[in-house]
Design a protein around this motif. Structure first.
Motif, short mmCIF file in Angstrom:
data_model
loop_
_atom_site.label_atom_id
_atom_site.label_comp_id
_atom_site.label_asym_id
_atom_site.label_seq_id
_atom_site.Cartn_x
_atom_site.Cartn_y
_atom_site.Cartn_z
N VAL A 202 0.85 -1.62 -0.16
CA VAL A 202 -0.02 0.02 -0.26
C VAL A 202 1.17 0.91 -0.06
O VAL A 202 1.77 1.20 1.15
N LYS A 203 0.31 2.37 -0.95
CA LYS A 203 1.35 3.82 -1.07
C LYS A 203 0.68 4.55 0.07
O LYS A 203 0.04 5.28 -0.38
N ILE A 204 1.34 4.67 1.36
CA ILE A 204 0.36 5.61 2.38
C ILE A 204 0.67 6.71 2.02
O ILE A 204 1.93 6.62 1.80
N SER A 205 -0.09 7.85 2.13
CA SER A 205 0.04 9.06 1.75
C SER A 205 0.24 9.85 2.82
O SER A 205 0.58 10.65 3.27
N ARG A 206 -0.69 9.15 4.05
CA ARG A 206 -1.12 10.33 5.32
C ARG A 206 -1.34 8.75 5.94
O ARG A 206 -1.78 7.67 6.20
N ILE A 207 -0.85 9.61 7.53
CA ILE A 207 -1.33 8.87 9.14
C ILE A 207 -1.94 9.93 9.84
O ILE A 207 -1.05 11.31 10.58
N THR A 208 -3.46 10.40 10.23
CA THR A 208 -4.22 10.93 11.11
C THR A 208 -3.37 10.25 12.53
O THR A 208 -4.42 9.56 12.48
N ASP A 209 -3.49 11.30 13.32
CA ASP A 209 -3.66 10.42 14.71
C ASP A 209 -4.28 11.59 15.45
O ASP A 209 -4.18 12.57 15.67
N GLY A 244 -6.81 8.38 -1.49
CA GLY A 244 -7.51 9.40 -0.55
C GLY A 244 -8.31 8.29 0.30
O GLY A 244 -9.31 8.87 1.24
N ARG A 245 -8.52 7.40 -0.30
CA ARG A 245 -8.81 6.19 0.60
C ARG A 245 -8.65 5.27 2.07
O ARG A 245 -7.19 5.71 2.18
N VAL A 246 -9.27 5.67 2.95
CA VAL A 246 -8.48 4.63 4.14
C VAL A 246 -8.26 3.92 4.20
O VAL A 246 -9.81 2.40 4.06
N VAL A 247 -7.85 3.04 4.60
CA VAL A 247 -7.30 2.37 4.19
C VAL A 247 -7.48 0.48 5.56
O VAL A 247 -7.09 -0.25 6.09
#
Length: 268
Positions: A202-209, A244-247
């Motif tokens: 998976v090409k992760i673009s961002r993680i919101t914590d 932009g999908r939540v995986v």
């Protein structure tokens, strides 16, 4: 030793000395918007905590590590100083740098915008998969999976590698098409973020914590062996891909007496 002597030794049944596999840090794609020393320290921290048990305790030299990560020796030195302060490594003049057999008991949860920081945060503990399977999308996660009727839920318990004391437990809700590519046994070896990025691809673009204080519910109290309604640290991490999908939505409950929380804010 000649080839004939080597062969004779092998045929004699005498065990030959075996050396532990060399320590090999993971690769790292640097983000120039974040401090390089921080990214390197977190990537190296994850490699140290996730290393095979029989790996060498000796790290490569500063110069070799700097070349591996593509940074200056000065940056590498600053990264190593951070890990030394944390108690993960010890440095000895003329002898080299070695991984400490015991990590610091209180592990800080640090957030600075790096995926490798998230991997480092989740590494280094014994993990047991409590269960997994498809479930209807929970009501409080519906906003993250508007196009899914169900998600695959993974429940995991992490323990201190030495004391076997439970430190945190995690629930991950993963998109079904992504979950279909996950080997559950990998989750006993590596954090979910690492599995998604480095194994599944998976090409992760961002993680919101989000991190907040909560009280232990009955399930958390039982799994973490803490009193009901005692303070815990509740972490929620929402992982997005390039589209932009939540995986993945991870919800992790940390024992309040085992973790602290800190955030570094850069001025540039």
């Amino acid at each position: 030793m000649t080839e004939s002597h080597e062969q004779a030794g092998a045929d004699s049944g005498v065990d030959q000395p075996r050396h532990p596999p060399a320590f090999a840090p993971d690769s790292l794609v640097l983000n120039r918007k974040l401090p390089l020393w921080y990214q390197v320290s977190q990537s190296l921290r994850a490699s140290i905590l996730g290393r095979p048990q029989d790996a060498s305790a000796r790290l490569p030299t500063e110069e070799q590590l700097a070349a591996h990560y593509g940074v200056s020796v000065l940056t590498m030195r600053q990264a190593l100083k951070e890990l030394e302060t944390e108690g993960l490594i010890s440095r000895h003049r003329r002898r080299g740098t070695f991984i400490e057999p015991r990590a610091r008991r209180v592990s800080p949860v640090r957030l600075l915008g790096s995926v490798d920081a998230i991997v480092a945060q989740q590494s280094g503990e014994a993990t047991t998969v409590l269960g997994h399977g498809a479930v209807p999308v929970p009501g409080d996660l519906a906003e993250f999976f508007p196009d899914c009727g169900e998600v695959v839920s993974y429940r995991r318990l992490r323990r201190d590698g030495e004391s076997d004391e439970p430190t945190n437990w995690a629930e991950n809700a993963v998109r079904p098409d992504v979950a279909a590519r996950i080997d559950v046994t990998d989750l006993e070896r590596w954090p979910m973020t690492k599995v998604l990025r480095d194994v599944v691809g998976v090409k992760i673009s961002r993680i919101t914590d989000t991190v907040e204080a909560r009280l232990a519910d009955p399930v958390t109290a039982e799994l973490l062996r803490v009193p009901l309604l005692s303070p815990i640290l509740h972490y929620t991490g929402v992982t997005y891909d390039e589209e932009g999908r939540v995986v993945d939505v991870a919800r992790i409950r940390y024992r309040g007496d085992r973790f602290s929380f800190s955030v570094t804010v850069e001025a540039h």
